[in-house]
Design a protein around this motif. Sequence first.
Motif, mmCIF file in Angstrom:
data_model
loop_
_atom_site.group_PDB
_atom_site.id
_atom_site.type_symbol
_atom_site.label_atom_id
_atom_site.label_comp_id
_atom_site.label_asym_id
_atom_site.label_seq_id
_atom_site.Cartn_x
_atom_site.Cartn_y
_atom_site.Cartn_z
ATOM 1 N N GLU A 56 -20.212 26.760 91.029
ATOM 2 C CA GLU A 56 -21.677 26.702 91.079
ATOM 3 C C GLU A 56 -22.164 26.371 89.682
ATOM 4 O OE1 GLU A 56 -25.530 29.684 91.562
ATOM 5 O OE2 GLU A 56 -23.588 30.302 92.400
ATOM 6 N N ASN A 57 -23.014 25.342 89.572
ATOM 7 C CA ASN A 57 -23.515 24.970 88.257
ATOM 8 C C ASN A 57 -24.927 25.501 88.036
ATOM 9 O OD1 ASN A 57 -25.282 23.177 89.569
ATOM 10 N ND2 ASN A 57 -23.912 21.439 89.306
ATOM 11 N N HIS A 58 -25.532 25.124 86.926
ATOM 12 C CA HIS A 58 -26.831 25.691 86.542
ATOM 13 C C HIS A 58 -27.960 25.271 87.483
ATOM 14 C CE1 HIS A 58 -26.946 21.706 84.632
ATOM 15 N NE2 HIS A 58 -28.250 21.796 84.719
ATOM 16 N N LEU A 59 -27.715 24.247 88.315
ATOM 17 C CA LEU A 59 -28.719 23.829 89.295
ATOM 18 C C LEU A 59 -28.562 24.559 90.626
ATOM 19 C CD1 LEU A 59 -28.648 19.969 88.671
ATOM 20 C CD2 LEU A 59 -30.353 21.609 87.863
ATOM 21 N N GLY A 60 -27.544 25.434 90.717
ATOM 22 C CA GLY A 60 -27.268 26.133 91.965
ATOM 23 C C GLY A 60 -26.384 25.331 92.895
ATOM 24 N N LEU A 61 -26.006 24.122 92.500
ATOM 25 C CA LEU A 61 -25.176 23.264 93.329
ATOM 26 C C LEU A 61 -23.718 23.702 93.246
ATOM 27 C CD1 LEU A 61 -26.698 19.851 92.221
ATOM 28 C CD2 LEU A 61 -27.119 21.010 94.400
ATOM 29 N N VAL A 62 -23.039 23.735 94.378
ATOM 30 C CA VAL A 62 -21.619 24.036 94.417
ATOM 31 C C VAL A 62 -20.881 22.719 94.598
ATOM 32 C CG1 VAL A 62 -19.765 25.204 95.671
ATOM 33 C CG2 VAL A 62 -21.966 26.356 95.325
ATOM 34 N N MET A 63 -20.103 22.328 93.581
ATOM 35 C CA MET A 63 -19.425 21.040 93.624
ATOM 36 C C MET A 63 -18.237 21.043 92.673
ATOM 37 S SD MET A 63 -22.189 18.690 91.504
ATOM 38 C CE MET A 63 -23.097 18.375 92.996
ATOM 39 N N ALA A 64 -17.389 20.044 92.807
ATOM 40 C CA ALA A 64 -16.221 19.939 91.947
ATOM 41 C C ALA A 64 -16.641 19.687 90.504
ATOM 42 C CB ALA A 64 -15.316 18.813 92.436
ATOM 43 N N ALA A 65 -15.968 20.369 89.586
ATOM 44 C CA ALA A 65 -16.129 20.137 88.146
ATOM 45 C C ALA A 65 -17.559 20.304 87.662
ATOM 46 C CB ALA A 65 -15.608 18.752 87.770
ATOM 47 N N ALA A 66 -18.369 21.074 88.359
ATOM 48 C CA ALA A 66 -19.758 21.348 87.961
ATOM 49 C C ALA A 66 -20.599 20.084 87.856
ATOM 50 C CB ALA A 66 -19.805 22.114 86.637
ATOM 51 N N GLY A 67 -20.111 18.984 88.457
ATOM 52 C CA GLY A 67 -20.852 17.733 88.390
ATOM 53 C C GLY A 67 -20.589 16.930 87.131
ATOM 54 N N VAL A 68 -19.695 17.413 86.260
ATOM 55 C CA VAL A 68 -19.341 16.668 85.045
ATOM 56 C C VAL A 68 -18.547 15.436 85.460
ATOM 57 C CG1 VAL A 68 -18.050 16.732 82.881
ATOM 58 C CG2 VAL A 68 -19.340 18.746 83.629
ATOM 59 N N ASP A 69 -18.918 14.273 84.936
ATOM 60 C CA ASP A 69 -18.350 13.016 85.412
ATOM 61 C C ASP A 69 -17.944 12.137 84.229
ATOM 62 O OD1 ASP A 69 -17.574 10.884 86.927
ATOM 63 O OD2 ASP A 69 -19.487 10.632 87.959
ATOM 64 N N ALA A 70 -16.777 11.506 84.355
ATOM 65 C CA ALA A 70 -16.301 10.595 83.308
ATOM 66 C C ALA A 70 -16.219 9.162 83.810
ATOM 67 C CB ALA A 70 -14.934 11.049 82.807
ATOM 68 N N SER A 71 -16.823 8.863 84.968
ATOM 69 C CA SER A 71 -16.800 7.504 85.507
ATOM 70 C C SER A 71 -18.090 6.776 85.138
ATOM 71 C CB SER A 71 -16.648 7.530 87.026
ATOM 72 O OG SER A 71 -17.769 8.140 87.641
ATOM 73 N N ASN A 72 -18.014 5.446 85.106
ATOM 74 C CA ASN A 72 -19.163 4.603 84.769
ATOM 75 C C ASN A 72 -19.809 5.000 83.446
ATOM 76 O OD1 ASN A 72 -19.228 2.861 87.135
ATOM 77 N ND2 ASN A 72 -19.798 4.703 88.264
ATOM 78 N N VAL A 73 -18.947 5.322 82.495
ATOM 79 C CA VAL A 73 -19.393 5.686 81.157
ATOM 80 C C VAL A 73 -18.280 5.298 80.189
ATOM 81 C CG1 VAL A 73 -18.444 8.031 81.210
ATOM 82 C CG2 VAL A 73 -20.441 7.545 79.795
ATOM 83 N N ALA A 74 -18.614 5.074 78.925
ATOM 84 C CA ALA A 74 -17.618 4.658 77.940
ATOM 85 C C ALA A 74 -16.485 5.672 77.848
ATOM 86 C CB ALA A 74 -18.287 4.481 76.577
ATOM 87 N N THR A 75 -15.278 5.179 77.589
ATOM 88 C CA THR A 75 -14.103 6.030 77.463
ATOM 89 C C THR A 75 -14.341 7.124 76.419
ATOM 90 O OG1 THR A 75 -12.666 4.165 78.032
ATOM 91 C CG2 THR A 75 -11.630 6.057 76.960
ATOM 92 N N GLY A 76 -13.986 8.358 76.802
ATOM 93 C CA GLY A 76 -14.168 9.480 75.893
ATOM 94 C C GLY A 76 -15.516 10.160 76.010
#
Length: 327
Positions: free
Chosen positions: A86-106
């Motif tokens: 569960e993240n700070h928005l109350g959403l229950v999802m994988a990895a708290a919604g942290v995403d490394a896709s469609n963004v520069a490497t790193g």
Amino acid sequence: MSGSEIHAGPGARLEVFAPDGIGEVTEGTDLAALVAEHAVDGDVALLTSKVVSKAEGRVATGDRDGAIRSETVRVVARRGGTAIVENHLGLVMAAAGVDASNVATGRLVLLPLDPDATARAIREAVRERTGANVAVIVTDTAGRAWRHGQTDLAIGAAGIEPLDSFEGRVDAYGNELAVTAPAVGDEIASAAELASGKLGGRPLAVVRGLAERVLPAGEHGPGARSVVRETGTDMFGLGSREAVVAALTRTQQVAFGAAASPDDLLAALAVCGFEVLGRGPDSVLVDAARTDLRLTTLAFAFGWRVRATENPGPRSADSPALLAPLS
């Protein structure tokens, strides 16, 4: 531009399109200008959480696990390297919604701090600049329990009711509906994703044909946060393994929900082989030691606790056990 038409029955027709050529969104990008360029009065404009986060500077560098921990309020389940939280928005999802896709490497993209507020601000800005009354939805992608794959859902909304309660309405056969409540915001988000896609570089989609659902100017509705179930009201507040650990350690009581009814508790006691000696309106007497680990664990999971009895009678001083609700 990618687009599609959805026929929702006689006289009902939706048009969904996602414009090409938007380009890279960076911190400070004017998202309201982007919406105003493509949406007209009565439209529903949908922006991915990815571009909202980029525009709002919610991009981090470094350790992904650390970012997930910082965004996590409560771990719901973990299997190997996958954590459902569960993240700070109350959403229950994988990895708290942290995403490394469609963004520069790193780089890592975190979810917006308040997507409902963002949706309201964009809606108001479009109205001020063009006079158009549009609804705005911020979307994100999530998996579903018991289903493979992911779908888009609304994590922010303004100008539209994200949930349409049918309670009290009557169907064509005269049956009164009690619990039917289409998640309209999520349905629109999923329809928009069909047009925008995951790899097409189209972070904005517009749904046309739902003007009757767009609220009057100045009325934003309850926001997408209103659709999130409150912790403890969901039957699946913990993963199966995590529920066992929580009950044994007597932690995360809120995830188990309100205290079960005596009838539900009695049924569980019977399944587990306990003999019930008596019951009251808010108590159950069990032929077991008060220190029986199985009994104390079961009681906690059901929102009950083991109390000492005033008159144990001919049995040992540790039996019988009196159960009462935790609150």
